[in-house]
Design a protein around this motif. Structure first.
Motif, PDB file in Angstrom:
ATOM      1  N   UNK A 183       0.810  -1.216   0.000  1.00  0.00           N
ATOM      2  CA  UNK A 183       0.000   0.000   0.000  1.00  0.00           C
ATOM      3  C   UNK A 183       0.847   1.272   0.000  1.00  0.00           C
ATOM      4  N   UNK A 184       1.930   1.271   0.762  1.00  0.00           N
ATOM      5  CA  UNK A 184       2.715   2.496   0.866  1.00  0.00           C
ATOM      6  C   UNK A 184       4.183   2.189   1.145  1.00  0.00           C
ATOM      7  N   UNK A 185       4.973   3.250   1.081  1.00  0.00           N
ATOM      8  CA  UNK A 185       6.397   3.164   1.393  1.00  0.00           C
ATOM      9  C   UNK A 185       6.633   3.763   2.767  1.00  0.00           C
ATOM     10  N   UNK A 186       7.415   3.057   3.569  1.00  0.00           N
ATOM     11  CA  UNK A 186       7.844   3.561   4.873  1.00  0.00           C
ATOM     12  C   UNK A 186       9.356   3.733   4.835  1.00  0.00           C
ATOM     13  N   UNK A 187       9.865   4.845   5.345  1.00  0.00           N
ATOM     14  CA  UNK A 187      11.307   5.107   5.279  1.00  0.00           C
ATOM     15  C   UNK A 187      11.783   5.750   6.569  1.00  0.00           C
ATOM     16  N   UNK A 188      12.916   5.250   7.076  1.00  0.00           N
ATOM     17  CA  UNK A 188      13.506   5.771   8.309  1.00  0.00           C
ATOM     18  C   UNK A 188      15.002   5.944   8.091  1.00  0.00           C
ATOM     19  N   UNK A 189      15.516   7.121   8.453  1.00  0.00           N
ATOM     20  CA  UNK A 189      16.944   7.405   8.349  1.00  0.00           C
ATOM     21  C   UNK A 189      17.611   7.243   9.706  1.00  0.00           C
ATOM     22  N   UNK A 190      18.837   6.730   9.686  1.00  0.00           N
ATOM     23  CA  UNK A 190      19.575   6.605  10.950  1.00  0.00           C
ATOM     24  C   UNK A 190      20.100   7.956  11.424  1.00  0.00           C
ATOM     25  N   UNK A 191      20.130   8.948  10.548  1.00  0.00           N
ATOM     26  CA  UNK A 191      20.552  10.301  10.915  1.00  0.00           C
ATOM     27  C   UNK A 191      19.549  11.316  10.365  1.00  0.00           C
ATOM     28  N   UNK A 192      19.312  12.352  11.113  1.00  0.00           N
ATOM     29  CA  UNK A 192      18.492  13.465  10.634  1.00  0.00           C
ATOM     30  C   UNK A 192      19.348  14.683  10.301  1.00  0.00           C
ATOM     31  N   UNK A 193      20.551  14.732  10.881  1.00  0.00           N
ATOM     32  CA  UNK A 193      21.460  15.852  10.652  1.00  0.00           C
ATOM     33  C   UNK A 193      22.758  15.319  10.066  1.00  0.00           C
ATOM     34  N   UNK A 194      23.157  15.884   8.949  1.00  0.00           N
ATOM     35  CA  UNK A 194      24.413  15.519   8.303  1.00  0.00           C
ATOM     36  C   UNK A 194      25.338  16.726   8.267  1.00  0.00           C
ATOM     37  N   UNK A 195      26.617  16.510   8.513  1.00  0.00           N
ATOM     38  CA  UNK A 195      27.585  17.599   8.440  1.00  0.00           C
ATOM     39  C   UNK A 195      27.836  17.960   6.976  1.00  0.00           C
ATOM     40  N   UNK A 196      27.956  19.237   6.709  1.00  0.00           N
ATOM     41  CA  UNK A 196      28.194  19.709   5.340  1.00  0.00           C
ATOM     42  C   UNK A 196      29.679  19.596   5.007  1.00  0.00           C
TER      43      UNK A 196
END
Length: 810
Positions: free
Chosen positions: A701-714
């Motif tokens: 029905x849908x896609x679920x997505x989770x990232x291990x980080x929300x903030x990445x260094x530039x």
């Protein structure tokens, strides 16, 4: 017999330019290279026109960017190699003309050749060894400089596993005073360790590249995590012109915090070199203090505590990322292994990146640091699938006579300060019977490997003792603090020819049946399982015998190469797949190794034959889903480290069973399929401590997505891992879904790759779309160099999309 090794271990922390208070400055040299795939004339010249070349950052693996092809060798994962060229322009300030300038490559696969401003610096055949060149004589201070690198990986059958190609590890540019600490020139080791005191002996090699004597002062200080200096020592000596001198210092540490796998405490060791009361060089190093002891009867003791090493073997690639694996990805993988209860790693079958060892220091893993898979004779490489018909003899053996000793010495010098490194391995299955070595002892009735008979036309295995003796000598010259080991494929033959007697600790590969006999016959020999299969009986050989300290499973993660027949591009024997998901065997291993209460259940259709990939790698046929045909009778396998497990189907108990009643450590039920929820509850002394659930899923029905980080260094280096699942309307993951997932990004990020972990999927790896496998894919996202908001959008035809928001920060 007891072997005692006392250690102080270190790894370098590179300070930023603003932090530098002396003439040493180390910078990442990874950015803004130009790359050309294929050979080209004159690319080493300063005037060569490279405007059309592709711009990229290293680490970079050009093999993983190619297409899978069944006409390419299976040993290399059906991926291409070839020749690649890299060029980079850079400037060095005119004010630095009195300084030294070095370039250090952590790994270039392989046969690398390097030029600076058209001047040829040298060649390094091995792709796994770090090497350094002095650029100073040819640097144009105050002007543009051109460095060119050629990588030649045309011989694709040079390894039994996927190697990768190109500048696949970090590059550093290093500026120093002419009087400076030599490359890998700080070594610290403890002469004793107790709960109240540790004595640390530090050797610092200082080189004087001037024409006058240097009246140098070397000072070392040890600082704890709170920033408090706990010990300090200073020594003065003269370094003659164009010579080097070793400065020996001693630190006495009161009430030291010891490094161990449960609490890997790290100190900071600061080393400075002074001339005329001015700091002209320094290195800042993280340090761990520990004592390790190997006992032929009792196994391994860490800081006086007897422990079992619960280890896995790891190969150096990471699927879609190839061999250019960012540190963040390795950190995630190591944390995944921690969940299993794993505490040790055999780094196979070559030196891994120094960043990998840094992480093992930080997270608390003991490591076997391995040098070779072959010496002066070649081993079999498979062309059309592992153990199939087509094979060749090719590999590192071509370079071993000229480079073997240098490669080993450089490996030890680079890695000898890591607290994680507990042993040096001088080889993996160098003694595999008749591949290539043979010996008359194979015909003995005492030889347990009845498949192997003496083949007089093969190289004589007696030669192994002499080579091992030389290699051990080289190791001990650079590091007396660790034992030497090897993974033996034929312990019987290697013992007969004296190879085993050269080792401090003897590794047995897949030879558990020999443990008892060998321990009785050679009571002073320290034994362990250097490479093992997954069966429960192999772990019991460790758990039930004090004299066996450990096992190292083949392997922790699946890896590319050493592939089966086309289209299978990977080796399937890992307990964790390429994307980092537990396979059923990983849950089984967790039930044996983890101290944290756990439970897992999986199902198998009893009308189907239960496949076993290979006897040694007995993957549990316990699939993690509850979608089967009506009326099917399912075998339910339960894994737990608790005393008992109760099974429920839609809230109705199907009975409680005790683990003690199952000799194979797998609790089983036979259950007719019924849609709903299957739940396992694990208990100790009646208390519920763990639960696992399988729920029937509906249509995708849908896609679920989770990232291990929300903030990445530039910083153009930071990496997030996004786990993408196909789910039904109730958010239940659809294990059987194969929907095609599309990845779109916005902001200062880029897609490094999409991994679906399907061993038979030979679609081009670097596309921004991929088919789901077992209902999921993993997307690797890397930051660019500007802060701001970014998002990753995941879509699939007929499914509700998902968006992951990321912050790119300074």
């Amino acid at each position: 017999m007891k072997i005692l090794y006392l250690f102080i271990f270190t790894f370098i922390v590179h300070a930023s330019p603003a932090q530098q208070l002396n003439d040493r400055h180390t910078e990442f040299f990874n950015f803004d290279w130009k790359f050309h795939m294929g050979d080209t004339l004159g690319a080493e010249k300063v005037t060569f026109a490279d405007q059309s070349w592709r711009k990229l950052d290293v680490p970079h693996d050009y093999s993983i960017e190619g297409s899978f092809d069944q006409n390419l060798p299976s040993c290399n994962g059906y991926l291409p190699g070839g020749i690649g060229w890299y060029r980079k322009s850079f400037s060095v300030s005119a004010s630095g003309k009195d300084r030294k300038v070095f370039v250090r490559f952590d790994g270039v696969y392989k046969n690398s050749e390097v030029w600076i401003n058209g001047h040829y610096l040298g060649k390094r055949p091995s792709g796994y060894i770090a090497f350094e060149y002095d650029l100073t004589p040819w640097i144009r201070f105050g002007k543009e400089n051109i460095i060119a690198v050629k990588s030649d990986h045309t011989d694709l059958t040079d390894s039994g596993w996927y190697t990768g190609s190109g500048i696949f590890r970090n590059v550093h540019l290093i500026y120093t005073h002419p009087v400076h600490i030599r490359k890998w020139g700080v070594f610290a080791a403890t002469s004793k360790v107790t709960a109240t005191n540790a004595s640390m002996e530090i050797a610092v090699d200082v080189i004087n590249e001037t024409k006058i004597p240097a009246d140098a002062i070397v000072q070392v200080s040890l600082v704890d995590k709170a920033g408090k200096e706990v010990a300090k020592s200073t020594v003065k000596n003269v370094v003659q012109p164009e010579k080097e001198n070793k400065f020996n210092l001693l630190l006495d540490i009161k009430n030291p915090q010891l490094w161990c796998v449960e609490s890997p405490y790290l100190y900071t060791l600061r080393t400075v070199v002074m001339l005329n009361n001015r700091v002209i060089d320094s290195e800042t190093i993280l340090t761990g203090i520990r004592e390790i002891r190997f006992d032929a009867d009792k196994g391994v003791f860490l800081n006086g505590k007897n422990i079992k090493l619960k280890g896995v073997c790891l190969v150096h690639d990471a699927g879609v990322l190839g061999s250019a694996v960012p540190g963040e990805v390795w950190e995630g993988r190591l944390n995944t292994l921690k969940l299993l209860g794993c505490n040790a790693i055999r780094a196979c079958h070559n030196p891994h990146a120094s960043e990998f060892l840094d992480l093992c220091d930080k997270l608390g893993f003991l490591v076997i640091d391995e040098a070779y898979d072959e010496w002066e004779q070649p081993k079999t490489k498979w062309i059309d699938g592992w153990n199939q018909s087509k094979k060749v003899k090719n590999g590192y053996y071509r370079y071993f006579p000229e480079w073997g000793k240098q490669d080993l010495s450089d490996q030890v010098m680079r890695d000898r300060n890591h607290p994680s490194v507990m042993m040096w391995s001088i080889g993996n299955e160098i003694d595999f019977p008749n591949d290539p070595y043979s010996h008359p002892s194979l015909d003995s009735s005492a030889n347990p490997q009845t498949f192997a008979k003496y083949m007089p036309e093969n190289p004589d295995a007696s030669r192994l003792k002499d080579i091992a003796h030389e290699l051990v000598k080289i190791l001990k010259e650079s590091d007396m603090t660790r034992p030497v080991t090897a993974g033996l494929a034929s312990a019987y033959m290697s013992t007969q020819v004296g190879f085993a007697s050269e080792l401090d600790v003897t590794g047995y590969n897949y030879q558990e049946k020999l443990y008892a006999e060998s321990h009785k016959k050679y009571p002073k020999q320290v034994l362990y399982g250097s490479e093992t299969g997954h069966r429960y009986e192999y772990w019991k050989a460790v758990a039930d015998n004090d004299y066996i300290s450990s096992q190292f499973l083949w392997t922790g993660f699946e890896y590319l190469g050493e592939s089966f027949k086309w289209p299978q591009r990977t080796n399937p024997f890992g307990i964790i797949d390429l994307g980092g998901s537990f396979k059923p065997e990983a849950y089984f291993r967790q039930s044996l190794w983890s101290d944290k209460p756990m439970a897992y259940i999986g199902a198998w259709d009893t009308t189907m034959v239960e496949p076993t990939l290979f006897y040694l790698w007995d993957h549990k046929n316990a699939l993690p889903h509850w979608n089967w045909g009506k009326g099917k009778v399912l075998k339910i396998s339960g894994f737990t480290n608790c005393e008992e497990m109760e099974l429920f189907l839609n809230g109705k108990s199907l009975g409680t069973k005790k683990m003690i009643d199952f000799a194979d450590h797998v609790i089983t039920w036979y259950v007719p399929f019924e849609q709903g929820v299957l739940t396992a509850v694990a208990r100790i002394k009646g208390a519920e401590l763990a639960k696992y659930e399988l729920a029937t899923f509906g249509k995708p029905f849908k896609i679920s997505a989770v990232s291990d980080l929300q903030h990445l260094k530039a910083d153009r280096r930071d990496v997030a891992r996004i786990v993408v699942n196909v789910t039904d309307t109730k958010n239940v993951s659809h294990y059987l879904a194969e929907n095609r997932i599309y990845v779109e990004t916005q902001g200062n990020i880029r897609v490094l790759g999409i991994e679906n972990s399907n061993p038979a999927d030979t679609e081009h790896y670097k596309k921004n779309e991929h088919q789901a496998y077992h209902g999921r894919v993993v997307v690797y996202i890397q930051s660019l160099d500007k802060p701001g908001k970014a998002w990753v959008k995941l879509t699939s035809q007929g499914l509700q999309p998902a968006t992951v928001n990321l912050d790119i920060v300074k």
